[in-house]
Design a protein around this motif. Structure first.
Motif, mmCIF file in Angstrom:
data_model
loop_
_atom_site.group_PDB
_atom_site.id
_atom_site.type_symbol
_atom_site.label_atom_id
_atom_site.label_comp_id
_atom_site.label_asym_id
_atom_site.label_seq_id
_atom_site.Cartn_x
_atom_site.Cartn_y
_atom_site.Cartn_z
ATOM 1 N N GLY A 1 0.802 -1.236 0.000
ATOM 2 C CA GLY A 1 0.000 0.000 0.000
ATOM 3 C C GLY A 1 0.827 1.275 0.000
ATOM 4 O O GLY A 1 0.271 2.368 -0.143
ATOM 5 N N ALA A 2 2.156 1.160 0.158
ATOM 6 C CA ALA A 2 3.014 2.351 0.062
ATOM 7 C C ALA A 2 3.617 2.477 -1.333
ATOM 8 O O ALA A 2 4.423 3.360 -1.602
ATOM 9 C CB ALA A 2 4.120 2.290 1.115
ATOM 10 N N GLY A 3 3.222 1.576 -2.231
ATOM 11 C CA GLY A 3 3.727 1.622 -3.607
ATOM 12 C C GLY A 3 2.873 2.526 -4.483
ATOM 13 O O GLY A 3 1.871 3.094 -4.030
ATOM 14 N N TYR A 4 3.268 2.612 -5.726
ATOM 15 C CA TYR A 4 2.578 3.494 -6.692
ATOM 16 C C TYR A 4 1.113 3.059 -6.883
ATOM 17 O O TYR A 4 0.185 3.840 -6.638
ATOM 18 C CB TYR A 4 3.371 3.465 -8.002
ATOM 19 N N ILE A 5 0.893 1.818 -7.254
ATOM 20 C CA ILE A 5 -0.494 1.383 -7.474
ATOM 21 C C ILE A 5 -1.194 1.186 -6.133
ATOM 22 O O ILE A 5 -2.334 1.619 -5.937
ATOM 23 C CB ILE A 5 -0.546 0.094 -8.327
ATOM 24 N N GLY A 6 -0.504 0.559 -5.179
ATOM 25 C CA GLY A 6 -1.104 0.272 -3.873
ATOM 26 C C GLY A 6 -1.621 1.525 -3.175
ATOM 27 O O GLY A 6 -2.709 1.513 -2.581
ATOM 28 N N ASP B 1 3.747 -3.001 4.253
ATOM 29 C CA ASP B 1 4.723 -2.718 3.194
ATOM 30 C C ASP B 1 6.111 -2.820 3.815
ATOM 31 O O ASP B 1 6.319 -2.343 4.933
ATOM 32 C CB ASP B 1 4.484 -1.308 2.634
ATOM 33 N N ASP B 2 7.037 -3.453 3.098
ATOM 34 C CA ASP B 2 8.402 -3.535 3.659
ATOM 35 C C ASP B 2 9.244 -2.325 3.250
ATOM 36 O O ASP B 2 10.418 -2.225 3.605
ATOM 37 C CB ASP B 2 9.086 -4.863 3.277
ATOM 38 N N LEU B 3 8.641 -1.431 2.477
ATOM 39 C CA LEU B 3 9.269 -0.195 2.004
ATOM 40 C C LEU B 3 10.521 -0.458 1.167
ATOM 41 O O LEU B 3 11.385 0.412 1.037
ATOM 42 C CB LEU B 3 9.566 0.766 3.182
ATOM 43 N N SER B 4 10.604 -1.625 0.554
ATOM 44 C CA SER B 4 11.742 -1.900 -0.335
ATOM 45 C C SER B 4 11.562 -1.140 -1.656
ATOM 46 O O SER B 4 12.532 -0.722 -2.276
ATOM 47 C CB SER B 4 11.877 -3.402 -0.605
ATOM 48 N N GLY B 5 10.314 -0.965 -2.052
ATOM 49 C CA GLY B 5 10.043 -0.175 -3.251
ATOM 50 C C GLY B 5 9.069 0.942 -2.923
ATOM 51 O O GLY B 5 9.021 1.954 -3.610
ATOM 52 N N GLY B 6 8.336 0.779 -1.870
ATOM 53 C CA GLY B 6 7.324 1.767 -1.480
ATOM 54 C C GLY B 6 7.921 2.912 -0.680
ATOM 55 O O GLY B 6 9.091 2.904 -0.324
ATOM 56 N N ASP B 7 7.061 3.900 -0.405
ATOM 57 C CA ASP B 7 7.495 5.090 0.320
ATOM 58 C C ASP B 7 6.403 5.394 1.358
ATOM 59 O O ASP B 7 5.235 5.582 0.997
ATOM 60 C CB ASP B 7 7.626 6.240 -0.686
ATOM 61 N N ALA B 8 6.808 5.453 2.632
ATOM 62 C CA ALA B 8 5.842 5.681 3.714
ATOM 63 C C ALA B 8 5.052 6.969 3.488
ATOM 64 O O ALA B 8 3.896 7.083 3.912
ATOM 65 C CB ALA B 8 6.568 5.722 5.054
ATOM 66 N N ALA B 9 5.661 7.932 2.790
ATOM 67 C CA ALA B 9 4.997 9.227 2.573
ATOM 68 C C ALA B 9 3.744 9.069 1.698
ATOM 69 O O ALA B 9 2.896 9.959 1.666
ATOM 70 C CB ALA B 9 5.970 10.206 1.919
ATOM 71 N N ARG B 10 3.627 7.957 0.975
ATOM 72 C CA ARG B 10 2.439 7.766 0.134
ATOM 73 C C ARG B 10 1.220 7.304 0.952
ATOM 74 O O ARG B 10 0.098 7.342 0.451
ATOM 75 C CB ARG B 10 2.703 6.690 -0.929
ATOM 76 N N VAL B 11 1.459 6.829 2.166
ATOM 77 C CA VAL B 11 0.340 6.303 2.963
ATOM 78 C C VAL B 11 -0.369 7.487 3.630
ATOM 79 O O VAL B 11 0.256 8.244 4.363
ATOM 80 C CB VAL B 11 0.839 5.304 4.028
ATOM 81 N N PRO B 12 -1.663 7.660 3.351
ATOM 82 C CA PRO B 12 -2.374 8.836 3.894
ATOM 83 C C PRO B 12 -2.394 8.830 5.426
ATOM 84 O O PRO B 12 -2.366 7.766 6.048
ATOM 85 C CB PRO B 12 -3.797 8.683 3.359
ATOM 86 N N GLU B 13 -2.455 10.035 5.977
ATOM 87 C CA GLU B 13 -2.554 10.166 7.435
ATOM 88 C C GLU B 13 -3.782 9.423 7.932
ATOM 89 O O GLU B 13 -4.828 9.426 7.285
ATOM 90 C CB GLU B 13 -2.699 11.645 7.785
#
Ligand code: WQD
Length: 325
Positions: free
Chosen positions: A8-13, A31-43
């Motif tokens: 869910g921290a990825g582009y599509i997720g 998300d293991d944040l290997s490709g994702g970014d925590a900043a993408r997860v809404p507050e």
């Protein structure tokens, strides 16, 4: 009830998370944040950092958040890398799925959506690819998605889980700048990268048996992909509530072919830049044409893509990270 969205921290997720929370669903992200970014997860949306290979971690997340449905997007998706590291791809994409399904069965989760890909078809020699078109993946990546579908359907049947496999075609665009694709693996970001560097875009071959000689694909806006997840989640809800299981396998595309040359011309129109490309060698393994039949998803879910190719390009261009800034 709560939906777990892996990746869910990825582009599509992250687009799926946004669609589902906008619709009032409660979600938790793994998300293991290997490709994702925590900043993408809404507050307000809990992010549990960890891998789907970690069963005790999954058991805890499913229990603590009262998860009743899973949308599984966490996976590795670079086709070329999968050729070099097949063991890693099978571990992440197939073993990870198997561990997650084990946790789901144990926690009595009855709804499961799996993120699959048009790459399961390989080089389909048909005008429009239906879900009945034979699956002959060409890369270990595509194989892991096809094996994943088999696993999902078999586990669903055996354990009474309502399942859906969504086969995405060529995803592009963004619904919000902070959710944008930051990888440079596909046509649109690759053309942008060349333009940003002051270089002409590259066309990988213009001698295909297509109207203008360049490859034809079915591009779909990531916001439409996200809405397809919401629609299928609701369908699985109905099925689970009725005590039904069953599986759905659905193409998610627009049913409209656009060539590489047409995409590059549109990028020129949207950006106002000179996009005269350099035509180079074919890229090995590229099929001439892959366009979805979207009949089944529209009949099953009443879902239809709302965004056109221009809006995919415009949203991606507006939200790209400017290298000079
Ligand atoms: C599109 C077309 C290129 C860059 C891949 C995966 C697929 C899915 C989506 C995950 C091709 C051409 C590209 C460039 C070009 N991924 N091209 N110049 O190959 O259709 O699909 O990504 O699920 O599984 O295989 O997408 O965006 O790489 O390429 O001419 O600089 O653009 O040759 O014809 P593809 P793509």
């Amino acid at each position: 009830m709560t939906w777990l969205i892996t990746g869910g921290a990825g582009y599509i997720g992250s687009h799926v998370v946004t669609s589902m929370t906008d619709a009032g669903e409660r979600v938790v992200v793994v998300d293991d944040l290997s490709g994702g970014d925590a900043a993408r997860v809404p507050e307000g949306v809990p992010l549990e950092r960890g891998t789907v290979l970690d069963r005790p971690f999954l058991d805890r997340v499913l229990r603590e958040h009262g998860v009743r449905g899973i949308v599984h997007l966490a996976a590795k998706k670079a086709v070329g890398e999968s050729v070099e590291r097949p063991l890693f791809y099978y571990e992440q994409n197939v073993t990870g799925l198997q561990v997650l399904l084990g946790a789901a069965v144990e926690a009595d989760v009855r709804r499961f959506v799996f993120s699959s890909s048009a790459s399961v078809y390989g080089t389909p020699d048909v005008e429009l690819v239906t879900e009945e078109t034979p699956c002959l993946p060409l890369s270990p990546y595509g194989e892991t998605k096809l094996a994943g579908e088999w696993l999902v359907r078999a586990a669903g049947r055996a354990h009474g889980i309502a399942t859906a496999c969504l086969r995405y075609f060529n995803v592009a665009g963004t619904a919000a700048p902070e959710l944008a694709d930051t990888g440079v693996f596909n046509l649109v970001p690759m053309v942008f990268q060349r333009l940003d560097a002051g270089l002409p875009p590259l066309v990988f071959g213009d001698d295909y048996a297509t109207p203008d000689g360049t490859c034809v694909r079915d591009y779909i806006h990531v916001a439409d992909i996200a809405d397809a997840h919401l629609a299928v989640a609701h369908r699985l809800d109905e099925r689970a509530a009725a005590g039904e299981a069953g599986d759905l396998t659905l193409n998610v595309g627009r049913g409209e072919g656009v060539s590489v040359r047409e995409m590059i011309d549109l990028i020129g129109e949207v950006t106002g830049l000179d996009v005269t490309p350099d035509v180079v060698e074919r890229r090995p393994g590229d099929p001439a044409k892959v366009v979805a039949s979207s009949e089944r998803i529209s009949a099953e879910l009443g879902w239809k893509a709302r965004h056109d190719v221009r809006s995919m390009i415009a949203s991606a261009w507006e939200s790209r990270v400017h290298p000079a800034e």
